[in-house]
Design a protein around this motif. Structure first.
Motif, short mmCIF file in Angstrom:
data_model
loop_
_atom_site.label_atom_id
_atom_site.label_comp_id
_atom_site.label_asym_id
_atom_site.label_seq_id
_atom_site.Cartn_x
_atom_site.Cartn_y
_atom_site.Cartn_z
N UNK A 109 -16.75 -30.95 -56.69
CA UNK A 109 -17.67 -30.27 -57.60
C UNK A 109 -17.04 -29.27 -58.55
N UNK A 110 -16.31 -28.27 -58.05
CA UNK A 110 -15.79 -27.23 -58.96
C UNK A 110 -14.91 -27.78 -60.09
N UNK A 111 -13.99 -28.70 -59.77
CA UNK A 111 -13.11 -29.22 -60.82
C UNK A 111 -13.90 -29.98 -61.88
N UNK A 112 -14.87 -30.76 -61.46
CA UNK A 112 -15.60 -31.58 -62.42
C UNK A 112 -16.65 -30.77 -63.18
N UNK A 113 -17.22 -29.76 -62.56
CA UNK A 113 -18.11 -28.86 -63.29
C UNK A 113 -17.33 -28.14 -64.39
N UNK A 114 -16.17 -27.59 -64.02
CA UNK A 114 -15.35 -26.92 -65.03
C UNK A 114 -14.98 -27.89 -66.16
N UNK A 115 -14.53 -29.09 -65.82
CA UNK A 115 -14.11 -30.07 -66.83
C UNK A 115 -15.24 -30.39 -67.79
N UNK A 116 -16.44 -30.66 -67.26
CA UNK A 116 -17.55 -31.07 -68.11
C UNK A 116 -18.06 -29.91 -68.97
N UNK A 117 -18.10 -28.71 -68.40
CA UNK A 117 -18.51 -27.55 -69.21
C UNK A 117 -17.51 -27.33 -70.33
N UNK A 118 -16.23 -27.46 -70.02
CA UNK A 118 -15.17 -27.26 -71.02
C UNK A 118 -15.26 -28.31 -72.12
N UNK A 119 -15.47 -29.55 -71.74
CA UNK A 119 -15.51 -30.65 -72.72
C UNK A 119 -16.72 -30.56 -73.63
N UNK A 120 -17.87 -30.19 -73.07
CA UNK A 120 -19.12 -30.23 -73.82
C UNK A 120 -19.50 -28.92 -74.48
N UNK A 121 -18.80 -27.83 -74.13
CA UNK A 121 -19.11 -26.51 -74.68
C UNK A 121 -17.80 -25.82 -75.04
N UNK A 122 -17.08 -26.32 -76.04
CA UNK A 122 -15.70 -25.89 -76.30
C UNK A 122 -15.54 -24.43 -76.65
N UNK A 123 -16.56 -23.78 -77.15
CA UNK A 123 -16.43 -22.37 -77.55
C UNK A 123 -16.96 -21.41 -76.48
N UNK A 124 -17.35 -21.94 -75.36
CA UNK A 124 -17.95 -21.13 -74.30
C UNK A 124 -16.88 -20.39 -73.50
N UNK A 125 -17.24 -19.21 -73.00
CA UNK A 125 -16.40 -18.53 -72.02
C UNK A 125 -16.52 -19.32 -70.71
N UNK A 126 -15.48 -20.08 -70.40
CA UNK A 126 -15.51 -21.00 -69.26
C UNK A 126 -14.20 -20.87 -68.51
N UNK A 127 -14.25 -20.38 -67.28
CA UNK A 127 -13.06 -20.07 -66.50
C UNK A 127 -13.14 -20.80 -65.16
N UNK A 128 -11.97 -21.24 -64.68
CA UNK A 128 -11.86 -21.88 -63.37
C UNK A 128 -10.99 -21.01 -62.48
N UNK A 129 -11.48 -20.73 -61.27
CA UNK A 129 -10.73 -19.97 -60.27
C UNK A 129 -10.68 -20.79 -59.00
N UNK A 130 -9.48 -21.07 -58.48
CA UNK A 130 -9.35 -21.82 -57.23
C UNK A 130 -8.35 -21.09 -56.34
N UNK A 131 -8.80 -20.77 -55.13
CA UNK A 131 -7.96 -20.06 -54.18
C UNK A 131 -7.76 -20.85 -52.90
N UNK A 132 -7.06 -20.28 -51.93
CA UNK A 132 -6.71 -21.01 -50.70
C UNK A 132 -7.84 -20.97 -49.67
N UNK A 133 -9.02 -21.33 -50.10
CA UNK A 133 -10.22 -21.11 -49.30
C UNK A 133 -10.79 -22.41 -48.75
#
Length: 638
Positions: A315-339
């Motif tokens: 989910x997280x990787x693909x949500x980030x990818x799709x938001x980034x692709x479809x909303x190029x000017x949006x503040x869109x950040x991905x954070x992934x930790x050892x969780x």
């Protein structure tokens, strides 16, 4: 690069050093700011209100609001919508915590929780992963986006002391509701935090590339899947209680899966019936995916995931990818930790099982909670003037135990490499001139166990578990590199390509990427010796019938070489000098994954005992059949 602004003096102090290292003075400051949050503290400092908020179609949703007692200020609203209950119910009963972390409690927010439609105290009918409707041309067209919009609109009109700004957050299913609320969202929604969020239930949680995660579904849906005819404050009794902790033995009783409906669920779990009726990625599943609808978003999105999330890694990787692709000017950040699942809010992130992710300084979760989550919430929901930069992607390197910042994810300008399966079970970067064939027998009566633990659940730790418990099994192929003479950091997507032939017509393929510690490893604890530790870093399974299409499965032609290719999900891991890289291949993973009968049937959920057959599987490795692990790295030389 994403720039945010906030004014808290604590965060200004914290931001004076970079994510990879921290100073003792900052650690001391963080420790001194700790205070105890419990139900007594919340009752003393917040006013609780309960509402039934009307939606556009006349259905009302139970919503509870906690407002700071200091009425001289205006506060932003921070909201979580959930199918898991807003307990404790009743105006005089207070929870033990509020918000994403205790840091939010003293900062000043109005906290809102809502039972989603059809769950617990809300009216209406519940629909799992309710499909999004892009064009809502009348009041009967509702989805999670419209319910969020109607709720926010009502809150702004009926609550006192708010500042007109709203944030959404949630972990897992509530993470799905958070990102769904951003689509066609209310203009007051300024920032959304989907954490460990579900995106598509054919790839998250219970399905992985067509394979079914049996204990995860069964142990969850024995509660969650039962009908709720009337609003209630209580969870139902489970449809079954295992009579043993031995999940291998317990779930073997329910193979074939046709035994489950009556044997485990007493015919009370309607969603199980839907799974049985829709084994392929058909319209039923495609409509439930939120990914095609992540367009026209106006709020900032900070998507958070865990490298070892056993439930929702997709989910997280693909949500980030799709938001980034479809909303190029949006503040869109991905954070992934050892969780693990939800570990950014529920654990320190320093350890998972025997895997150590501590750098001896500030914990991964504290970094996220203080410098990302609260900092961004303050900026987007309050007025501030101090600038700090967040990267496009803030990712934890699980081999070096360091945060890394990237302007893109996956990072650009990496070296493309292949680890080929070679002679004598060797992994090598060199192309194969000769042909090597490895074979193993896959027996449904003796499936490969997924864990050494005695458990009837999907464990949170299996994704980093020591794989030495499988030594000696002839149905697990193991390949490894020589001892590495330099660090190698793999970043981004990892693809498995297997050229195989089967003696039957179907099979599962499990591929595991493993970090093998040196035999003289000095990292030891009182409870564990790390010498020779085979720490799993990434693993995934593909039901072979879906190798060409998830919508249209195909049987294998016996004794014919075919390509089986699938992704293992992203990683950022440094295999250190002195370690080895290992890859294991197998065709069962029980009871984590249900058993493939291996005789192709149209619907595995309806297979009979006679469909379960033993078979021989061959792996071909040559220039013509370049079986291997395809990846990108910063430093490919060994």
């Amino acid at each position: 690069m994403k720039s945010i602004i906030y004014s808290s003096l604590l965060f200004l102090a914290l931001s004076t050093f970079f994510f990879v290292s921290c100073t003792s003075s900052v650690e001391e400051q963080s420790e001194s700011d700790v205070f105890i949050v419990d139900s007594a503290y919340i009752a003393e400092n917040f006013i609780k209100q309960e509402f039934m908020i009307p939606m556009r179609d006349g259905i009302s949703l139970y919503t509870v609001v906690y407002t700071p007692v200091d009425s001289l200020q205006q506060y932003p609203i921070f909201m979580r919508r959930t199918p898991y209950s807003c307990a404790p119910y009743g105006k005089s009963n207070y929870p033990k915590a509020l918000g994403p972390s205790d840091l939010f409690v003293s900062e000043g927010f109005i906290f809102v929780y809502q039972d989603v439609r059809g769950r617990f105290m809300s009216e209406g009918n519940f629909v799992d992963m309710r499909p999004h409707i892009d064009n809502k041309n009348d009041s009967t067209k509702i989805d999670e986006s419209s319910d969020t919009y109607d709720t926010v609109d009502w809150l702004l009109k009926n609550l006192d002391n708010h500042n007109g700004k709203v944030g959404l957050y949630g972990i897992s299913y509530p993470g799905f509701y958070a990102i769904a609320g951003a689509i066609q969202g209310h203009e007051a929604i300024k920032v959304v935090f989907p954490k460990s969020a579900i995106a598509d239930w054919y790839f998250d949680d219970f399905h992985h590339h067509g394979a079914f995660f049996l204990p995860h579904f069964a142990m969850f849906y024995r509660y969650f899947g039962q009908p709720r005819p009337q609003p209630t404050e209580n969870w139902p009794r489970p449809t079954f209680v295992p009579d043993t902790e031995d999940g291998y033995e317990f779930f073997m009783r329910y193979e074939p899966l046709s035994k489950i409906s009556k044997g485990l669920f007493n015919n009370q779990v309607a969603f199980w019936d839907s799974i049985v009726a829709h084994p392929n990625y058909d319209d039923f599943w495609q409509k439930k995916s939120i990914l095609p609808h992540l367009k026209g978003i106006s709020s900032a999105v900070i998507t958070v995931g865990g490298w070892f999330d056993a439930e929702d890694l997709y989910g997280p990787f693909h949500i980030y990818d799709e938001v980034e692709k479809n909303n190029p000017d949006l503040f869109n950040v991905l954070v992934v930790g050892p969780w693990s699942h939800g570990g950014m809010s529920r654990t320190s992130g320093n350890r998972l099982g025997y895997a150590n992710f501590s750098n001896g300084k500030i914990s991964p979760s504290q970094v996220y909670q203080e410098r990302v989550e609260l900092a961004a919430a303050i900026h987007f929901l309050k007025d501030n003037s101090t600038i700090i930069n967040l990267p496009e992607a803030l990712m934890y390197n699980t081999g070096l135990n360091q945060w890394r910042e990237f302007n893109n994810w996956p990072p650009k300008h990496l070296s493309e490499s292949i680890l080929y399966f070679s002679i004598d079970n060797l992994l090598t970067l060199d192309k194969q001139d000769n042909e090597y064939v490895y074979n193993y027998t896959s027996d449904p009566q003796n499936p490969v166990p997924y864990t050494a633990d005695t458990t009837n659940r999907m464990t949170k730790t299996y994704m980093v578990e020591d794989q030495r418990f499988l030594h000696g099994r002839n149905d697990v192929l193991s390949f490894s590199t020589p001892i590495l003479n330099a660090d190698i950091t793999i970043a981004g997507k990892v693809i498995s390509k297997l050229f195989v032939s089967l003696s039957e017509t179907d099979a599962d393929f499990v591929v595991k990427l493993i970090d093998v510690y040196p035999n003289d490893e000095t990292l030891n604890t009182d409870s564990f010796n790390y010498a020779g530790f085979e720490q799993m870093i990434r693993s995934e399974v593909l039901r072979g019938r879906y190798r060409n299409s998830y919508e249209n499965p195909q049987p294998f032609a016996p004794e014919t070489v075919e390509l089986v290719e699938f992704p293992l999900q992203d990683i950022l891991h440094t295999f250190k000098k002195g370690h080895k890289i290992m890859v294991q291949i197998q065709s069962s993973w029980f009871p984590l994954v249900d058993i493939n009968p291996q005789k192709y049937v149209e619907n595995i959920y309806l297979a009979t005992e006679s469909d379960f057959v033993k078979q021989e599987i061959k792996l071909f490795c040559s220039e013509e059949y370049p079986s291997g692990i395809y990846f990108s790295s910063f430093e490919p030389e060994m």
